[in-house]
Design a protein around this motif. Structure first.
Motif, short mmCIF file in Angstrom:
data_model
loop_
_atom_site.label_atom_id
_atom_site.label_comp_id
_atom_site.label_asym_id
_atom_site.label_seq_id
_atom_site.Cartn_x
_atom_site.Cartn_y
_atom_site.Cartn_z
N GLY A 125 0.79 -1.22 0.00
CA GLY A 125 0.00 0.00 0.00
C GLY A 125 0.82 1.27 0.00
O GLY A 125 0.29 2.36 0.28
N ASP A 126 2.09 1.17 -0.33
CA ASP A 126 2.94 2.36 -0.39
C ASP A 126 2.48 3.24 -1.55
O ASP A 126 2.53 2.82 -2.71
N PRO A 127 2.02 4.48 -1.28
CA PRO A 127 1.52 5.34 -2.36
C PRO A 127 2.61 5.80 -3.31
O PRO A 127 2.31 6.27 -4.41
N ASN A 128 3.86 5.65 -2.92
CA ASN A 128 4.98 6.12 -3.75
C ASN A 128 5.78 4.96 -4.37
O ASN A 128 6.95 5.13 -4.69
N TYR A 129 5.14 3.79 -4.51
CA TYR A 129 5.88 2.66 -5.08
C TYR A 129 6.30 2.97 -6.52
O TYR A 129 5.63 3.72 -7.23
N LYS A 130 7.44 2.40 -6.91
CA LYS A 130 7.98 2.69 -8.24
C LYS A 130 7.45 1.70 -9.28
O LYS A 130 7.28 0.52 -9.00
N SER A 131 7.19 2.23 -10.47
CA SER A 131 6.84 1.39 -11.60
C SER A 131 7.12 2.15 -12.88
O SER A 131 7.24 3.38 -12.88
N THR A 132 7.26 1.42 -13.98
CA THR A 132 7.53 2.05 -15.27
C THR A 132 6.43 3.06 -15.61
O THR A 132 6.71 4.20 -15.98
N THR A 133 5.17 2.64 -15.51
CA THR A 133 4.06 3.50 -15.91
C THR A 133 3.99 4.76 -15.06
O THR A 133 3.78 5.87 -15.59
N ARG A 134 4.17 4.62 -13.76
CA ARG A 134 4.11 5.80 -12.88
C ARG A 134 5.23 6.79 -13.22
O ARG A 134 5.01 8.00 -13.26
N ASP A 135 6.42 6.24 -13.49
CA ASP A 135 7.55 7.12 -13.82
C ASP A 135 7.35 7.79 -15.18
O ASP A 135 7.65 8.98 -15.34
N VAL A 136 6.83 7.03 -16.15
CA VAL A 136 6.61 7.61 -17.49
C VAL A 136 5.53 8.69 -17.43
O VAL A 136 5.61 9.70 -18.15
N ARG A 137 4.51 8.50 -16.60
CA ARG A 137 3.49 9.54 -16.42
C ARG A 137 4.13 10.88 -16.04
O ARG A 137 3.81 11.93 -16.61
N LYS A 138 5.04 10.81 -15.07
CA LYS A 138 5.70 12.03 -14.60
C LYS A 138 6.57 12.64 -15.70
O LYS A 138 6.60 13.87 -15.87
N LEU A 139 7.26 11.78 -16.44
CA LEU A 139 8.13 12.27 -17.51
C LEU A 139 7.32 12.94 -18.62
O LEU A 139 7.72 14.00 -19.14
N ILE A 140 6.18 12.34 -18.97
CA ILE A 140 5.33 12.93 -20.01
C ILE A 140 4.78 14.28 -19.55
O ILE A 140 4.72 15.24 -20.33
N ALA A 141 4.38 14.34 -18.28
CA ALA A 141 3.86 15.61 -17.74
C ALA A 141 4.92 16.71 -17.86
O ALA A 141 4.63 17.85 -18.24
N ALA A 142 6.18 16.35 -17.54
CA ALA A 142 7.27 17.34 -17.62
C ALA A 142 7.54 17.72 -19.08
O ALA A 142 7.80 18.89 -19.39
N LEU A 143 7.49 16.75 -19.98
CA LEU A 143 7.73 17.03 -21.40
C LEU A 143 6.63 17.89 -22.00
O LEU A 143 6.88 18.75 -22.86
N LYS A 144 5.39 17.68 -21.55
CA LYS A 144 4.27 18.50 -22.03
C LYS A 144 4.47 19.97 -21.67
O LYS A 144 4.15 20.88 -22.45
N LYS A 145 5.01 20.19 -20.46
CA LYS A 145 5.27 21.57 -20.04
C LYS A 145 6.30 22.25 -20.94
O LYS A 145 6.31 23.47 -21.09
N GLU A 146 7.19 21.42 -21.53
CA GLU A 146 8.19 21.93 -22.46
C GLU A 146 7.62 22.08 -23.88
O GLU A 146 8.33 22.48 -24.79
N LYS A 147 6.33 21.72 -24.02
CA LYS A 147 5.62 21.86 -25.30
C LYS A 147 6.30 21.10 -26.43
O LYS A 147 6.63 21.66 -27.48
N ILE A 148 6.49 19.80 -26.20
CA ILE A 148 7.09 18.97 -27.25
C ILE A 148 6.11 18.80 -28.41
O ILE A 148 4.89 18.85 -28.24
N ASP A 149 6.68 18.59 -29.60
CA ASP A 149 5.86 18.38 -30.80
C ASP A 149 5.65 16.90 -31.11
O ASP A 149 4.78 16.56 -31.92
N GLY A 150 6.43 16.05 -30.50
CA GLY A 150 6.30 14.61 -30.72
C GLY A 150 7.06 13.86 -29.65
O GLY A 150 7.86 14.45 -28.90
N LEU A 151 6.83 12.54 -29.57
CA LEU A 151 7.44 11.74 -28.51
C LEU A 151 7.97 10.42 -29.08
O LEU A 151 7.28 9.75 -29.86
N VAL A 152 9.20 10.06 -28.69
CA VAL A 152 9.81 8.77 -29.06
C VAL A 152 10.00 7.94 -27.80
O VAL A 152 10.62 8.41 -26.83
N ILE A 153 9.48 6.72 -27.80
CA ILE A 153 9.71 5.77 -26.71
C ILE A 153 10.82 4.83 -27.15
O ILE A 153 10.67 4.09 -28.12
N ASP A 154 11.94 4.86 -26.45
CA ASP A 154 13.12 4.07 -26.82
C ASP A 154 13.14 2.77 -26.02
O ASP A 154 13.41 2.76 -24.82
#
Length: 705
Positions: free
Chosen positions: A391-420
């Motif tokens: 029940g740890d609300p801050n547990y790590k996972s790929t999806t949770r981390d990618v959510r945060k990264l996308i939110a930060a990239l949106k603030k930078e107003k990216i025109d496209g996204l590449v998943i490597d």
């Protein structure tokens, strides 16, 4: 090792103690060597092993995805697979041995069903005898010195004898062993070993092999035999002895301090199967799947030859306390010349933070327009199950981390996204499912089909579409399992474009079942894309292809014997975003025009051609001068390829390949260098930019004439 002596009396002289210690050491070494000369004692199966073999047969018959009747046809395959595992290069068994074993082959099906292991152990004991004969023969030859061995001959050695006829008699056997000895001598001499060092290393190598044969346990015979049986079902079905099961659990938990590599025995060598993302070997950037480890050194100490050594003993040498240095002398997987390289790796635990998804932004300029392309690199599909279940609300996972990264990239107003996803070997199916959901909104992501034909859809648990902009996915031959599920779903939905090379093709599900003795890992199900295509064997084919160095290597599911086939099921209902295929011809044309003179792509194509020339060799010369010239030619060609790349990039040219190794090590240690976008990421950004422009042009209203 000199034993510790306890002095009986305080006035015992140092001289006497030292003399006694040395005498005991010499006697111990002599006794050890004498011990190796004794006859090998035959191994016998245990009752526990017999029970385990029956349990394994029953479990495979009832539960494995592939239903195979244990008839004579499949028993013949088990028999041949067992011989191949014991003597893959057909250097030990004689034809008369194989003829004698035929009586076991004819009864093998009933023996497997009943748990009768005597035939398997008799064959294993014969292998140990023949292998011991070879080790003693080579030791006797080397003991006479190597000065009289003719290295000016025009003879050649067949590298891969797996399809050669079995040796007809002892005379032919010794002739082959002589050729193999010459090859070993040449390999060492051409790696700058003196004659004395060659003799010492070959003595140690064959003594190691003899010692390994004397140390063989009944479990070695049982595990080899049972895995010859399990392997006919598929390459991922495997029996683990109690000791091997313990090592498997350690590898899966990533808790052991070491280098972060999965190893296996292949003939007399220790071979690298895979490198764990985020582990010390991965971060060093040198060790690769397919490499063969021939020597190990602690720190800057002397390299210890490990050819012929038991796998568990090699692993013990490589493991060690974190922050300590281990040096590995390896034959690169792409090399047929046996030329070795020495890699330095600092031991550590596999750092989970090194497996975290990470992001950066690249800029692509196009006809006066600069577009920002976000890059998210995902080394593996991870989740902290324990923290999530607690029940740890801050547990790590790929999806949770990618959510945060996308939110930060949106603030930078990216025109496209590449998943490597390059070199992403997979991980959590749950994470592959949830990550896909960030880009499709709602719908199925993958279908799992079990051995009874029952289908189960994995659905996106969150109907929200987190990112709806232009999308590309980068893959390569090492992208497997969960990576293929994600890339396949993005491709099927028409949600984005897949760039790179054909993926691994691992589309099966395994489960671990405990036995009375050890564990059984068996395949229970297959993955299917929502379009109905399996990811098994064929993998995901990219929309825009990059050249790949792995095409000529034995890497990929379709290179494995008895891999489950690619097939299809009926597609499931899902809502496509659109059809991007109309843009592919233009995208591919622009990609090829752009990369025709791109230094990195030119280099990759040249290296691909270079490797294919030498990987397909079936024989090696046993003439020292000719062999030396061949290696010099190979090295000069490689140096020329490297220098053409460096010249094109305005970098300092190299004088020799030793300087290249130093440069590679420096780059591996340079963290800032690793953060830079490589040429293939930059090209993926350019392809996505082309797609953005073409889609905009396609949506412009037609103008009246």
């Amino acid at each position: 090792m000199i034993p510790t002596l306890r002095l009986a009396r305080k006035y015992t002289s140092v001289f006497i103690a030292l003399f006694t210690a040395i005498s005991l050491a010499i006697f111990s070494a002599f006794a050890a060597d004498q011990n190796l000369e004794r006859k090998l004692e035959d191994l016998s199966p245990t009752l526990q092993q017999a029970i385990a073999s029956v349990n394994i047969y029953q479990s495979l018959s009832k539960n494995h995805y592939r239903k195979l009747p244990l008839d004579q046809k499949h028993a013949d395959k088990v028999f041949q697979r067992y011989l191949d595992r014991l003597d893959p290069n057909r250097s030990f068994f004689l034809k008369k041995d194989i003829d004698e074993f035929q009586r076991y082959r004819e009864k093998l099906a009933s023996s497997l069903k009943s748990g009768d292991l005597k035939p398997a152990f008799e064959i294993f004991n014969r292998y140990r005898k023949r292998a011991g004969d070879r080790a003693r023969y080579l030791l006797a030859r080397v003991d006479k010195g190597i000065g009289g061995i003719n290295l000016k001959t025009d003879a050649e050695l067949v590298i891969d004898r797996k399809d050669s006829p079995w040796l007809p008699d002892e005379k032919a056997q010794r002739e082959l062993w002589d050729l193999q000895l010459k090859d070993s001598i040449l390999s060492l001499k051409l790696n700058n070993k003196t004659d004395e060092e060659v003799i010492e290393q070959l003595k140690r190598r064959n003594t190691n092999l003899l010692r390994r044969l004397h140390q063989s346990k009944s479990e070695d015979a049982f595990q080899t035999y049972i895995n010859a049986f399990t392997s006919i079902f598929d390459p991922h079905t495997q029996y683990f002895s109690p000791q091997t099961a313990e090592n498997f659990d350690i590898n899966m938990s990533l808790s052991l301090e070491g280098i972060g590599a999965v190893l296996q025995s292949e003939d007399e060598y220790t071979k690298v199967v895979s490198v764990v993302p985020g582990g010390p070997a991965d971060l060093a950037g040198q060790l690769k799947p397919g490499d063969k480890i021939v020597s190990v050194a602690q720190g800057k100490g002397k390299l210890e030859d490990v050819v012929g050594m038991r796998l568990d003993d090699v692993v013990k040498l490589i493991r060690g306390k974190k922050k300590t240095l281990v040096r590995l002398e390896v034959i690169p997987g792409a090399s047929k010349s046996q030329t070795t390289r020495v890699y330095e790796i600092v031991r550590d635990k596999v750092k989970l933070e090194e497996q975290d998804a990470s992001s950066k932004i690249i800029e692509v300029k196009d006809k006066g327009v600069t577009r920002k392309i976000g890059i998210i690199e995902i080394p593996t599909f991870y989740i902290d199950f324990r923290a999530a279940q607690a029940g740890d609300p801050n547990y790590k996972s790929t999806t949770r981390d990618v959510r945060k990264l996308i939110a930060a990239l949106k603030k930078e107003k990216i025109d496209g996204l590449v998943i490597d996803l390059r070199a992403n070997g997979g991980g959590s199916l749950q994470e592959a499912n949830e990550l896909t959901g960030l880009f499709i909104g709602k719908g199925p992501t993958v279908v799992v089909r079990d051995s009874r034909g029952r289908m189960e859809k994995q659905e996106d648990p969150d109907p929200k579409l987190l990112y709806d902009g232009p999308l590309a996915v980068m893959v390569d031959r090492l992208s497997a399992s969960a990576s293929e599920i994600f890339a396949g779903a993005i491709q099927d939905y028409g949600r984005g474009i897949v760039i790179g090379s054909q993926t691994y093709g691992k589309g099966t599900v395994q489960s671990i079942q405990p036995l009375n003795h050890g564990q059984l890992k068996l395949t229970l199900a297959k993955f299917y894309r929502v379009s109905g295509q399996s990811t098994q064997n064929q993998g995901v084919l990219p929309d825009i292809s990059y050249p790949s160095l792995y095409e000529t290597r034995d890497i990929g599911e379709n290179k494995l014997p008895d891999a489950l086939p690619w097939d299809t099921i009926n597609p499931v209902k899902f809502q496509r975003f659109g059809d991007l295929s109309a843009f592919f011809p233009q995208l591919d044309k622009k990609h090829k025009q752009r990369t025709k003179n791109n230094p990195d792509f030119v280099y990759l194509n040249e290296m691909k051609d270079y490797l294919s020339r030498y990987e397909n060799k079936t024989k090696v010369s046993l003439n020292e001068e000719k062999r030396r010239l061949e290696i010099q030619s190979m090295r000069s060609q490689r140096l020329a390829i490297e220098n053409r790349l460096r010249k094109a990039k305005g970098e300092e040219l190299l004088n020799n390949l030793d300087e290249l190794e130093e440069a590679e090590q420096a780059n591996a240690d340079n963290k800032d260098k690793k953060k830079e976008a490589d040429a293939f990421v930059m090209e993926a950004g350019a392809i996505l930019n082309d797609l953005i422009r073409l889609k905009k042009q396609a949506t412009k209203p037609a103008q009246a004439a």
